[in-house]
Design a protein around this motif. Structure first.
Motif, PDB file in Angstrom:
ATOM      1  N   LEU A   1       0.643  -1.268  -0.099  1.00 31.78           N
ATOM      2  CA  LEU A   1      -0.077   0.072   0.051  1.00 31.78           C
ATOM      3  C   LEU A   1       0.831   1.183   0.012  1.00 31.78           C
ATOM      4  CD1 LEU A   1      -2.712  -0.956   2.656  1.00 31.78           C
ATOM      5  CD2 LEU A   1      -2.725  -1.453   0.257  1.00 31.78           C
ATOM      6  N   PRO A   2       0.486   2.553  -0.610  1.00 35.16           N
ATOM      7  CA  PRO A   2      -0.847   2.616  -0.960  1.00 35.16           C
ATOM      8  C   PRO A   2      -0.901   2.052  -2.756  1.00 35.16           C
ATOM      9  CG  PRO A   2       0.254   4.770  -1.123  1.00 35.16           C
ATOM     10  CD  PRO A   2       0.954   3.821  -0.219  1.00 35.16           C
TER      11      PRO A   2
ATOM     12  N   MET B   1     -10.820   0.567   1.952  1.00 31.86           N
ATOM     13  CA  MET B   1     -10.818   0.565   0.426  1.00 31.86           C
ATOM     14  C   MET B   1     -11.805   1.574  -0.195  1.00 31.86           C
ATOM     15  SD  MET B   1     -11.505  -2.676  -2.579  1.00 31.86           S
ATOM     16  CE  MET B   1      -9.891  -3.314  -1.973  1.00 31.86           C
ATOM     17  N   VAL B   2     -11.597   2.259  -1.327  1.00 31.20           N
ATOM     18  CA  VAL B   2     -12.697   3.042  -1.786  1.00 31.20           C
ATOM     19  C   VAL B   2     -12.733   2.833  -3.454  1.00 31.20           C
ATOM     20  CG1 VAL B   2     -12.912   5.850  -2.330  1.00 31.20           C
ATOM     21  CG2 VAL B   2     -11.898   5.078  -0.131  1.00 31.20           C
ATOM     22  N   VAL B   3     -13.880   3.230  -3.800  1.00 30.94           N
ATOM     23  CA  VAL B   3     -14.219   3.083  -5.315  1.00 30.94           C
ATOM     24  C   VAL B   3     -14.753   4.307  -5.765  1.00 30.94           C
ATOM     25  CG1 VAL B   3     -15.596   1.514  -6.892  1.00 30.94           C
ATOM     26  CG2 VAL B   3     -14.739   0.562  -4.759  1.00 30.94           C
TER      27      VAL B   3
ATOM     28  N   LYS C   1      -9.625  12.355  -3.651  1.00 26.34           N
ATOM     29  CA  LYS C   1      -9.494  11.070  -3.390  1.00 26.34           C
ATOM     30  C   LYS C   1      -8.276  10.587  -3.488  1.00 26.34           C
ATOM     31  CE  LYS C   1     -14.490  10.236  -4.410  1.00 26.34           C
ATOM     32  NZ  LYS C   1     -14.882  11.278  -5.310  1.00 26.34           N
ATOM     33  N   ARG C   2      -7.423  10.918  -4.532  1.00 26.82           N
ATOM     34  CA  ARG C   2      -6.073  10.152  -4.538  1.00 26.82           C
ATOM     35  C   ARG C   2      -5.395  10.760  -3.550  1.00 26.82           C
ATOM     36  NH1 ARG C   2      -4.335   8.715  -9.546  1.00 26.82           N
ATOM     37  NH2 ARG C   2      -5.921   8.469 -11.568  1.00 26.82           N
ATOM     38  N   LYS C   3      -5.513  12.007  -3.193  1.00 26.40           N
ATOM     39  CA  LYS C   3      -4.440  12.660  -2.226  1.00 26.40           C
ATOM     40  C   LYS C   3      -4.873  12.180  -1.022  1.00 26.40           C
ATOM     41  CE  LYS C   3      -3.500  17.166  -0.241  1.00 26.40           C
ATOM     42  NZ  LYS C   3      -4.030  16.911   1.196  1.00 26.40           N
ATOM     43  N   VAL C   4      -6.063  11.768  -0.704  1.00 26.94           N
ATOM     44  CA  VAL C   4      -6.366  10.932   0.679  1.00 26.94           C
ATOM     45  C   VAL C   4      -5.799   9.875   0.765  1.00 26.94           C
ATOM     46  CG1 VAL C   4      -8.232  10.946   2.303  1.00 26.94           C
ATOM     47  CG2 VAL C   4      -8.212  12.967   1.275  1.00 26.94           C
ATOM     48  N   ALA C   5      -6.336   9.317  -0.458  1.00 31.81           N
ATOM     49  CA  ALA C   5      -5.924   7.596  -0.425  1.00 31.81           C
ATOM     50  C   ALA C   5      -4.405   7.434  -0.145  1.00 31.81           C
ATOM     51  CB  ALA C   5      -6.307   6.992  -1.706  1.00 31.81           C
ATOM     52  N   ALA C   6      -3.615   8.365  -0.674  1.00 31.01           N
ATOM     53  CA  ALA C   6      -2.095   8.240  -0.565  1.00 31.01           C
ATOM     54  C   ALA C   6      -1.799   8.683   0.859  1.00 31.01           C
ATOM     55  CB  ALA C   6      -1.338   8.990  -1.532  1.00 31.01           C
TER      56      ALA C   6
ATOM     57  N   VAL D   1      -4.822   3.987   1.756  1.00 33.10           N
ATOM     58  CA  VAL D   1      -6.031   3.413   1.385  1.00 33.10           C
ATOM     59  C   VAL D   1      -6.145   2.904   0.167  1.00 33.10           C
ATOM     60  CG1 VAL D   1      -8.545   3.508   1.519  1.00 33.10           C
ATOM     61  CG2 VAL D   1      -7.441   4.351   3.356  1.00 33.10           C
ATOM     62  N   PRO D   2      -6.281   1.729  -0.241  1.00 34.62           N
ATOM     63  CA  PRO D   2      -6.147   1.264  -1.717  1.00 34.62           C
ATOM     64  C   PRO D   2      -7.522   2.220  -2.511  1.00 34.62           C
ATOM     65  CG  PRO D   2      -6.039  -0.536  -0.756  1.00 34.62           C
ATOM     66  CD  PRO D   2      -6.295   0.635   0.346  1.00 34.62           C
TER      67      PRO D   2
END
Length: 294
Positions: A147-148, A238-240, A253-258, A262-263
């Protein structure tokens, strides 16, 4: 053809260019988003192909600028078919995709539809070529990977037929129309749905098996701070989301996932063979001027 942030910007530019325009939207709430101008008429309702053919004739439409949502496939297909039927010029105006990120192994991850499809066709821009980029399309549990990570899939159907979601706490931000596809996963994963605050969205979520405590009705834009707080509150693993570009909050969402590790699974935009397409505002205005001032 409206319904997006871009269509509001287009309408404002069209009015500023002193051009008459009829805008189609599907809800009364969308009507209020457009500029108040004597040159602009906002028509509210849903149009089938036969409806659209009659609409173009009754309103003396001489050109169609399609700025509907990138995932509103049937809307665009009907518009193209009706324009072909009556020999009306058509131009697709679409929000730009986010650029892909490059991994250390030379493969790409993330983003939008500017890359290559599995069938060799290109998505998005008509000038997008095959760049030799590979789509990360894993078929094993996400826990097998470091991850991520960002995974790009061609459709929600591909997602639900794989085992990506198994035993995950998943936040779905794909819109209410796709939620029925996830009904069979309600017992195999913990699913949360973020949808627009409308009756039709909430009813669709409930019908798909989402309990009230797993539904949040919220209208974008959503800040990175709020996105982060929601993911932490629900302990999301995980986020879709859809490849909706910056206007759809994909960049946030990309920023927060990184940041949270979170995948993030990104569903590609559907492929449509548009007759012609642009993401340039001045090109869209020139298109309108060309046919209105004949």
């Amino acid at each position: 053809m409206g319904g997006t942030t871009e269509s509001v910007q287009l309408a404002d530019a069209i009015a500023s260019a002193a051009l008459p325009c009829t805008i189609t939207v599907t809800t009364e709430a969308a009507r209020a988003l457009y500029p108040n101008s004597p040159l602009l008429r906002v028509w509210v309702g849903r149009l089938s192909l036969s409806d659209l053919e009659m609409f173009y004739q009754e309103h003396n439409i001489v050109a169609v600028l399609d700025a509907s949502h990138p995932y509103a496939v049937e809307v665009s297909r009907c518009a193209i078919a009706a324009c072909t039927q009556f020999n009306i010029p058509y131009l697709r105006y679409e929000r730009p995709c986010l650029e892909r990120e490059t991994r250390g192994d030379g493969k790409t991850r993330g983003g939008g539809d500017a890359g290559r499809r599995g069938d060799g066709k290109t998505r998005g821009r008509p000038d997008a070529g095959t760049r030799g980029e590979e789509i990360l399309d894993y078929q094993l549990p996400i826990t097998n990977y470091q991850l991520p990570i960002t995974i790009q899939l061609d459709s929600c159907e591909t997602l639900v037929t794989g085992n990506y979601l198994e035993k995950q706490r998943v936040l779905l931000t794909v819109g209410y129309k796709y939620l029925p596809l996830f009904r069979s996963w309600q017992e195999k994963a913990t699913l949360f749905a973020r949808i627009l605050p409308s009756l039709v969205s909430i009813e669709a979520a409930l019908a798909a098996g989402f309990t009230p405590e797993r539904i949040i009705a919220l209208r974008p834009p959503i800040s990175a701070d709020l996105e982060t707080a929601l993911w932490r509150q629900w302990e999301i693993s995980m986020v879709v989301t859809k490849a909706s570009g910056a206007p759809g909050g994909e960049d946030v969402k990309r920023k927060v996932a990184a940041e949270l590790g979170v995948p993030l699974i990104i569903i590609d935009r559907p492929f449509i063979d548009y007759p012609q397409q642009t993401g340039d505002l001045s090109t869209a205005i020139a298109f309108c001027q060309q046919y209105l001032f004949k």
